[in-house]
Design a protein around this motif. Structure first.
Motif, PDB file in Angstrom:
ATOM      1  N   GLU A  86       0.837  -1.206   0.000  1.00 39.64           N
ATOM      2  CA  GLU A  86       0.000   0.000   0.000  1.00 39.64           C
ATOM      3  C   GLU A  86       0.873   1.259   0.000  1.00 39.64           C
ATOM      4  OE1 GLU A  86      -3.005   2.479  -0.350  1.00 39.64           O
ATOM      5  OE2 GLU A  86      -3.165   0.299  -0.522  1.00 39.64           O
ATOM      6  N   LEU A  87       1.955   1.246   0.741  1.00 38.81           N
ATOM      7  CA  LEU A  87       2.879   2.375   0.778  1.00 38.81           C
ATOM      8  C   LEU A  87       3.470   2.633  -0.609  1.00 38.81           C
ATOM      9  CD1 LEU A  87       4.551   4.463   2.440  1.00 38.81           C
ATOM     10  CD2 LEU A  87       6.248   2.651   2.711  1.00 38.81           C
ATOM     11  N   TYR A  88       3.918   1.579  -1.287  1.00 43.92           N
ATOM     12  CA  TYR A  88       4.491   1.739  -2.622  1.00 43.92           C
ATOM     13  C   TYR A  88       3.435   2.142  -3.636  1.00 43.92           C
ATOM     14  CZ  TYR A  88       9.263   0.497  -1.709  1.00 43.92           C
ATOM     15  OH  TYR A  88      10.561   0.520  -1.278  1.00 43.92           O
ATOM     16  N   ARG A  89       2.223   1.641  -3.503  1.00 40.58           N
ATOM     17  CA  ARG A  89       1.135   2.037  -4.391  1.00 40.58           C
ATOM     18  C   ARG A  89       0.860   3.534  -4.236  1.00 40.58           C
ATOM     19  NH1 ARG A  89      -2.529  -1.466  -2.867  1.00 40.58           N
ATOM     20  NH2 ARG A  89      -1.907  -2.987  -4.377  1.00 40.58           N
ATOM     21  N   ARG A  90       0.785   3.997  -2.984  1.00 43.17           N
ATOM     22  CA  ARG A  90       0.531   5.408  -2.697  1.00 43.17           C
ATOM     23  C   ARG A  90       1.680   6.282  -3.209  1.00 43.17           C
ATOM     24  NH1 ARG A  90      -0.733   4.798   2.438  1.00 43.17           N
ATOM     25  NH2 ARG A  90       1.396   5.186   3.126  1.00 43.17           N
ATOM     26  N   ARG A  91       2.912   5.836  -2.996  1.00 42.04           N
ATOM     27  CA  ARG A  91       4.099   6.581  -3.441  1.00 42.04           C
ATOM     28  C   ARG A  91       4.132   6.703  -4.964  1.00 42.04           C
ATOM     29  NH1 ARG A  91       7.191  10.007  -3.331  1.00 42.04           N
ATOM     30  NH2 ARG A  91       9.303   9.425  -3.528  1.00 42.04           N
ATOM     31  N   THR A  92       3.775   5.629  -5.669  1.00 45.02           N
ATOM     32  CA  THR A  92       3.738   5.650  -7.123  1.00 45.02           C
ATOM     33  C   THR A  92       2.681   6.631  -7.618  1.00 45.02           C
ATOM     34  OG1 THR A  92       4.455   3.354  -7.192  1.00 45.02           O
ATOM     35  CG2 THR A  92       3.468   4.234  -9.186  1.00 45.02           C
ATOM     36  N   LYS A  93       1.533   6.622  -6.972  1.00 47.87           N
ATOM     37  CA  LYS A  93       0.463   7.555  -7.342  1.00 47.87           C
ATOM     38  C   LYS A  93       0.905   8.993  -7.112  1.00 47.87           C
ATOM     39  CE  LYS A  93      -4.249   8.400  -7.601  1.00 47.87           C
ATOM     40  NZ  LYS A  93      -4.140   9.491  -8.528  1.00 47.87           N
ATOM     41  N   GLU A  94       1.585   9.273  -5.996  1.00 48.60           N
ATOM     42  CA  GLU A  94       2.074  10.625  -5.717  1.00 48.60           C
ATOM     43  C   GLU A  94       3.067  11.078  -6.783  1.00 48.60           C
ATOM     44  OE1 GLU A  94       3.819  10.527  -1.842  1.00 48.60           O
ATOM     45  OE2 GLU A  94       1.890  10.243  -0.834  1.00 48.60           O
TER      46      GLU A  94
END
Length: 123
Positions: A86-94
């Motif tokens: 979830e952290l990497y998904r959020r970081r990619t979206k940012e």
């Protein structure tokens, strides 16, 4: 197959459509080690890199993105696999949101300028 004949299974794509969609929407790869990210971040701050970037662009190197990647990697090590994904998904979206539109995106305002004549070519 030894006789050169082609079977129906040979003509099938390697991935089914639902597998392709699943891979496109999947979580970005979580790095196995944070060492390469640390090396990249540390190199960005070295005088050699700073001088090279300053010589080429006239500005010092901006290393915050590399620091964010390294700190994200370290934080993911302290989380469960699900939370890290979830952290990497959020970081990619940012990162995708921060990029903004592509410089190669066609703008409608240029269409109007193409319709106006440039001038008299006969002179």
């Amino acid at each position: 197959m030894a006789d050169g004949s082609v079977t129906e299974s040979d003509c099938q794509p390697a991935l089914l459509n639902d597998e392709i969609v699943e891979r496109e929407e999947s979580v970005p790869a979580i790095p196995r080690s944070c060492v390469p990210l640390f090396d990249a971040m540390f190199f960005c701050y070295t005088p050699v890199n700073q001088f090279k970037v300053f010589y080429r662009t006239g500005n010092v190197a901006y290393c915050d993105e590399l620091f964010k990647q390294f700190s994200t990697c370290l934080r993911s090590r302290l989380m469960s696999r699900k939370d890290a994904e979830e952290l990497y998904r959020r970081r990619t979206k940012e990162r995708e949101d921060a990029r903004g539109p592509s410089v190669w995106t066609y703008k409608d305002q240029y269409l109007e300028s193409l319709k106006t004549p440039l001038g008299d070519y006969d002179s």
